[in-house]
Design a protein around this motif. Structure first.
Motif, PDB file in Angstrom:
ATOM      1  N   ALA A 212     -10.134  -7.283   4.975  1.00 25.15           N
ATOM      2  CA  ALA A 212     -10.020  -8.609   5.587  1.00 25.15           C
ATOM      3  C   ALA A 212      -9.595  -9.654   4.559  1.00 25.15           C
ATOM      4  N   ILE A 213     -10.134  -9.571   3.351  1.00 21.17           N
ATOM      5  CA  ILE A 213      -9.754 -10.523   2.299  1.00 21.17           C
ATOM      6  C   ILE A 213      -8.277 -10.381   1.970  1.00 21.17           C
ATOM      7  N   SER A 214      -7.812  -9.124   1.837  1.00 20.17           N
ATOM      8  CA  SER A 214      -6.395  -8.905   1.533  1.00 20.17           C
ATOM      9  C   SER A 214      -5.514  -9.409   2.668  1.00 20.17           C
ATOM     10  N   VAL A 215      -5.921  -9.175   3.917  1.00 14.72           N
ATOM     11  CA  VAL A 215      -5.166  -9.685   5.073  1.00 14.72           C
ATOM     12  C   VAL A 215      -5.091 -11.207   5.027  1.00 14.72           C
ATOM     13  N   PHE A 216      -6.225 -11.836   4.764  1.00 16.89           N
ATOM     14  CA  PHE A 216      -6.285 -13.301   4.776  1.00 16.89           C
ATOM     15  C   PHE A 216      -5.331 -13.904   3.758  1.00 16.89           C
ATOM     16  N   PHE A 217      -5.394 -13.439   2.529  1.00 15.53           N
ATOM     17  CA  PHE A 217      -4.583 -14.045   1.479  1.00 15.53           C
ATOM     18  C   PHE A 217      -3.098 -13.687   1.615  1.00 15.53           C
ATOM     19  N   ILE A 218      -2.803 -12.469   2.050  1.00 16.62           N
ATOM     20  CA  ILE A 218      -1.395 -12.090   2.244  1.00 16.62           C
ATOM     21  C   ILE A 218      -0.767 -12.937   3.339  1.00 16.62           C
ATOM     22  N   LEU A 219      -1.458 -13.045   4.481  1.00 13.19           N
ATOM     23  CA  LEU A 219      -0.892 -13.784   5.605  1.00 13.19           C
ATOM     24  C   LEU A 219      -0.905 -15.291   5.375  1.00 13.19           C
ATOM     25  N   LEU A 220      -1.790 -15.754   4.528  1.00  7.52           N
ATOM     26  CA  LEU A 220      -1.800 -17.184   4.208  1.00  7.52           C
ATOM     27  C   LEU A 220      -0.517 -17.577   3.479  1.00  7.52           C
ATOM     28  N   PHE A 221      -0.031 -16.677   2.605  1.00  7.01           N
ATOM     29  CA  PHE A 221       1.167 -16.974   1.823  1.00  7.01           C
ATOM     30  C   PHE A 221       2.426 -16.311   2.386  1.00  7.01           C
ATOM     31  N   LYS A 222       2.264 -15.275   3.208  1.00  7.22           N
ATOM     32  CA  LYS A 222       3.398 -14.609   3.856  1.00  7.22           C
ATOM     33  C   LYS A 222       3.043 -14.365   5.322  1.00  7.22           C
ATOM     34  N   PRO A 223       2.988 -15.412   6.139  1.00 10.67           N
ATOM     35  CA  PRO A 223       2.455 -15.267   7.504  1.00 10.67           C
ATOM     36  C   PRO A 223       3.218 -14.287   8.386  1.00 10.67           C
ATOM     37  N   LEU A 224       4.534 -14.212   8.248  1.00 13.00           N
ATOM     38  CA  LEU A 224       5.304 -13.341   9.130  1.00 13.00           C
ATOM     39  C   LEU A 224       5.254 -11.871   8.718  1.00 13.00           C
ATOM     40  N   PHE A 225       4.538 -11.557   7.642  1.00 16.59           N
ATOM     41  CA  PHE A 225       4.245 -10.152   7.343  1.00 16.59           C
ATOM     42  C   PHE A 225       3.467  -9.522   8.493  1.00 16.59           C
ATOM     43  N   LEU A 226       2.794 -10.368   9.272  1.00 16.15           N
ATOM     44  CA  LEU A 226       2.011  -9.884  10.405  1.00 16.15           C
ATOM     45  C   LEU A 226       2.870  -9.053  11.351  1.00 16.15           C
ATOM     46  N   PHE A 227       4.156  -9.383  11.468  1.00 16.01           N
ATOM     47  CA  PHE A 227       5.045  -8.706  12.405  1.00 16.01           C
ATOM     48  C   PHE A 227       5.831  -7.573  11.752  1.00 16.01           C
ATOM     49  N   ASP A 228       5.549  -7.292  10.481  1.00 15.76           N
ATOM     50  CA  ASP A 228       6.211  -6.197   9.777  1.00 15.76           C
ATOM     51  C   ASP A 228       5.586  -4.871  10.208  1.00 15.76           C
ATOM     52  N   VAL A 229       6.431  -3.921  10.622  1.00 12.49           N
ATOM     53  CA  VAL A 229       5.925  -2.641  11.132  1.00 12.49           C
ATOM     54  C   VAL A 229       5.139  -1.899  10.052  1.00 12.49           C
ATOM     55  N   GLY A 230       5.666  -1.872   8.835  1.00  9.21           N
ATOM     56  CA  GLY A 230       4.967  -1.190   7.749  1.00  9.21           C
ATOM     57  C   GLY A 230       3.612  -1.805   7.458  1.00  9.21           C
ATOM     58  N   PHE A 231       3.530  -3.127   7.530  1.00 14.58           N
ATOM     59  CA  PHE A 231       2.265  -3.834   7.328  1.00 14.58           C
ATOM     60  C   PHE A 231       1.246  -3.407   8.382  1.00 14.58           C
ATOM     61  N   GLN A 232       1.669  -3.371   9.634  1.00  4.90           N
ATOM     62  CA  GLN A 232       0.781  -2.976  10.727  1.00  4.90           C
ATOM     63  C   GLN A 232       0.323  -1.529  10.578  1.00  4.90           C
ATOM     64  N   LEU A 233       1.262  -0.638  10.270  1.00  2.00           N
ATOM     65  CA  LEU A 233       0.918   0.781  10.135  1.00  2.00           C
ATOM     66  C   LEU A 233      -0.041   1.003   8.969  1.00  2.00           C
ATOM     67  N   SER A 234       0.186   0.304   7.866  1.00  3.86           N
ATOM     68  CA  SER A 234      -0.661   0.478   6.681  1.00  3.86           C
ATOM     69  C   SER A 234      -2.113   0.130   6.987  1.00  3.86           C
ATOM     70  N   TYR A 235      -2.320  -1.035   7.592  1.00  5.49           N
ATOM     71  CA  TYR A 235      -3.691  -1.468   7.854  1.00  5.49           C
ATOM     72  C   TYR A 235      -4.373  -0.603   8.903  1.00  5.49           C
ATOM     73  N   MET A 236      -3.635  -0.220   9.945  1.00  7.01           N
ATOM     74  CA  MET A 236      -4.252   0.612  10.972  1.00  7.01           C
ATOM     75  C   MET A 236      -4.606   1.987  10.419  1.00  7.01           C
ATOM     76  N   ALA A 237      -3.779   2.512   9.521  1.00  9.54           N
ATOM     77  CA  ALA A 237      -4.076   3.810   8.911  1.00  9.54           C
ATOM     78  C   ALA A 237      -5.348   3.735   8.065  1.00  9.54           C
ATOM     79  N   VAL A 238      -5.464   2.680   7.239  1.00  7.11           N
ATOM     80  CA  VAL A 238      -6.647   2.544   6.382  1.00  7.11           C
ATOM     81  C   VAL A 238      -7.903   2.328   7.221  1.00  7.11           C
ATOM     82  N   LEU A 239      -7.806   1.477   8.233  1.00  3.31           N
ATOM     83  CA  LEU A 239      -8.963   1.233   9.101  1.00  3.31           C
ATOM     84  C   LEU A 239      -9.425   2.518   9.781  1.00  3.31           C
ATOM     85  N   ALA A 240      -8.460   3.316  10.257  1.00  5.59           N
ATOM     86  CA  ALA A 240      -8.813   4.570  10.924  1.00  5.59           C
ATOM     87  C   ALA A 240      -9.445   5.559   9.950  1.00  5.59           C
ATOM     88  N   ILE A 241      -8.927   5.604   8.733  1.00  6.65           N
ATOM     89  CA  ILE A 241      -9.459   6.547   7.741  1.00  6.65           C
ATOM     90  C   ILE A 241     -10.919   6.220   7.413  1.00  6.65           C
TER      91      ILE A 241
END
Length: 672
Positions: A335-364
């Motif tokens: 959550a901390i990494s999400v917060f700071f990344i999106l604060l400075f790069k907000p449209l990373f939220l719509f990046d497919v690789g960004f979404q896949l990375s976080y969902m993979a880690v959360l699932a693991i």
């Protein structure tokens, strides 16, 4: 402890809500700035008034959430360079020299080398903004390097939007990177101003070029070099289409994207190598600082993509936690990494690789421990293999809904690919770093280079073999965005009911299943609607009649078997059957009559009064006479016509105030 009880997770969720609102709803910058300042002021007053209380009231939490949402809106607006007064789009650039700097090198197209450029000046006016440069291939003897400054008199052009329904929209993709225009140029229209490197990204590019020049002195094959660049340097531009497709179909494309796996391995290597520093005074602090610097230097060298920035941020937090010897909750870390990344790069939220990375880690972290408990192997080897298998399966649970939505395919042998490669990837990365360091020092022994090249080649061959098992590759799977949301609801409900079996979790699961059923019913209803479509296809005519789960295609193509336009549309609309037919002179669709006028120019109709006229194959006709005799509601011109003809027809329709639809500009013509 419940996940949502963590404050940083709630704040990250609020920030995401703000980014989504700002992206889809136009909110003025001044309004978002004033609201954020006001909410921060109210939040500060609330903190001051409640400083002596042991617990905060619910209103403090509500105020904090609204403040964070407003912050997300403000961050998105501030990063949108179009909101700046000196953005190049606000200035007239016609017939004026444009000065720009090379910012990023992209994968080349069929006819052009592609670059992302920073616009510096229009004439003598300093401006800001990014654009896409298309440089005609082989027009320059030497490729352009990052930080090179050039001038061109070629003007800006709009990026073409998707011309067919459900097609990948490259224009929207670029807009999410704040790129709104493109420039087409060749060597004759470019003037070099400077090639001096002066940014960290430029020096990182220079280092990558130096590494590649050193590696090319050794007998690495082209495919081996491209994989080395992808695995270690984060550059995938030179990977051949064949190799890339093999990795995709084998379910191993994540190996080629420098992300958490690579940065995590690098952190472990650095932690081991720098451990002797702990023996000196202040050595632990020095070790942590060196690790953080090296992690971010590697992120910069690897291209600073969304996935590697996410990984570098997360593992920087892990490294700090390791130094402080405090147990960190992985959900908080994410959550901390999400917060700071999106604060400075907000449209990373719509990046497919960004979404896949976080969902993979959360699932693991949430599903893998559950899967691992199913079987307790007795031997070390089987235990490690079982760990890898459960990690791979858990990651697939996390990424499957998103990957089905974006890519519509599922590699059935993903588990085999990962069982073989994941145990070796650490060795491959460590060996690759050693090979690169030795090559830079001109001390790379030939047998080491040959051995490492053979390992890369063997890995490529293995994935090619996996990809060749087409019976295990399931393609063309339709998956609606509602399916993504409801699938994750079911996965979360299943995890909750395993952890805690009670009435509440059972209700959650039932509601999740019900939501999936509603989504299925809704998509069936939406896709049962009929439609008449004139697709855009250069030099050809393609017409579709969409029914309930069927698509009848009328065309003059050689075949539509591998046609991406038809295939993409069929998958997106849950089509189960595609029928082919030849083109007709007249189509009847509901209450509409569509007349087709081809190169013969015959349109004499006495018994039928057409509503629309489709012009194809550049018919030599007098359009004004046709309009007078038929009096249609509109004229359609598809991609099979000469551009000069289409321009003349468009002018005629403007004079007659008659709707004119050109598929090359407005996209496919659709009647529903």
């Amino acid at each position: 402890m419940k996940i949502l009880n963590f404050t940083v997770i709630k704040l990250s969720a609020c920030l995401i809500i703000g980014i989504v609102l700002a992206y889809y709803i136009s909110i003025p910058v001044t309004d978002s700035l004033h609201s954020t300042l006001l909410l921060f002021l109210l939040l500060s007053i609330s903190v001051f008034l409640s400083r002596k209380q042991f617990t905060k009231t619910i209103w403090f939490g509500v105020l904090a959430c609204f403040t964070t949402i407003s912050l997300g809106i403000l961050s998105t607006n501030f990063h949108n360079q179009k909101n700046l007064k000196n953005h190049y789009s606000h200035w007239n650039s016609e017939n004026k020299p444009i000065t720009f700097r090379i910012k990023e090198i992209l994968k080349p197209g069929n006819y052009n080398d592609k670059y992302v450029v920073d616009i510096l000046k229009i004439d003598d006016k300093f401006v800001t903004g990014k654009a896409l440069l298309n440089l005609k291939k082989d027009s320059l003897p030497k490729k352009l390097d990052i930080d090179a400054i050039l001038i061109t008199t070629e003007g800006f052009q709009e990026v073409t939007a998707a011309l067919n329904p459900d097609q990948f929209d490259y224009k929207k993709y670029l807009e999410k990177q704040y790129i709104y225009h493109q420039i087409y140029a060749s060597s004759s229209t470019l003037f070099r101003v400077s090639e001096t490197i002066h940014t960290p990204i430029g020096y990182a590019s220079l280092l990558r070029n130096t590494i590649n020049s050193k590696l090319k002195k050794h007998p690495f094959k082209a495919d081996e070099l491209s994989i080395i660049n992808a695995l270690i340097l984060g550059q995938r531009q030179n990977i051949s289409k064949h190799i890339y497709t093999n990795y995709v179909n084998a379910g191993a494309i994540h190996i080629l994207a420098v992300s958490g796996l690579h940065v995590g391995i690098l952190l472990l290597l650095l932690n081991t190598v720098l451990k002797p520093l702990e023996r000196i005074k202040k050595g632990k602090i020095l070790k942590m600082i060196i690790i953080l610097i090296l992690l971010w230097c590697y992120a910069l060298i690897a291209g600073a993509s969304a996935s590697i920035i996410r990984a570098a941020t997360m593992f920087s937090i892990v490294a700090i936690g390791m130094h402080l010897k405090r147990p960190s909750n992985i959900y908080n870390t994410l959550a901390i990494s999400v917060f700071f990344i999106l604060l400075f790069k907000p449209l990373f939220l719509f990046d497919v690789g960004f979404q896949l990375s976080y969902m993979a880690v959360l699932a693991i972290v949430s599903i893998q421990p559950i899967l691992y408990k199913i079987w307790k192997p007795r031997f070390w080897v089987t235990d490690k293999l079982w760990q890898i298998t459960t990690v791979t399966i858990a990651a697939q649970f996390g990424v499957l809904p998103i990957s089905l939505f974006y890519f519509h395919q599922f590699p059935g042998l993903f588990w085999l690919s990962n069982i073989v490669v994941i145990p070796l990837i650490g060795i491959i990365l460590a060996s690759g770093i050693i090979v690169i360091v030795l090559a830079l020092l001109n001390a790379l022994p030939q047998f080491i280079a040959n051995s490492f090249g053979s390992i890369i080649s063997l890995m490529n061959t293995f994935f090619e073999w996996i990809a060749s098992k087409e019976q295990f590759l399931f393609q063309g799977i339709p998956f609606h965005i509602l399916y993504v949301a409801t699938s994750y609801l079911i996965i979360i409900a299943l995890v909750r009911i395993y952890v805690k079996r009670n009435y509440t979790t059972l209700v959650y699961l039932c509601l999740a299943i019900l939501s999936l059923q509603i989504a299925i019913i809704y998509t069936k209803y939406e896709n049962s609607k009929d439609a008449f479509i004139v697709f855009h296809k250069s030099r050809n005519t393609v017409i579709g009649l969409k029914g309930n789960k069927t698509l009848q295609v009328f065309h003059n193509l050689d075949s539509i078997t591998n046609n991406k336009t038809i295939g993409t549309f069929a998958v997106a609309n849950f089509t189960e059957m595609i029928k082919e037919d030849t083109l007709r002179d007249l189509f009847l669709y509901r209450n509409h009559k569509i007349l087709i006028v081809d190169s013969l120019g015959i349109y004499n109709l006495k018994s039928v009064q057409p509503d629309y006229v489709l012009l194809r194959n550049s018919p030599k006709i007098n359009l004004e006479r046709l309009i007078d005799s038929i009096q249609p509601k509109g004229i359609i011109a598809d991609g099979s016509n000469y551009k000069s003809y289409v321009a003349r027809w468009e002018n005629t329709c403007k004079k007659r105030k008659l709707p004119f639809h050109q598929t090359g500009k407005k996209g496919a013509f659709i009647l529903e």
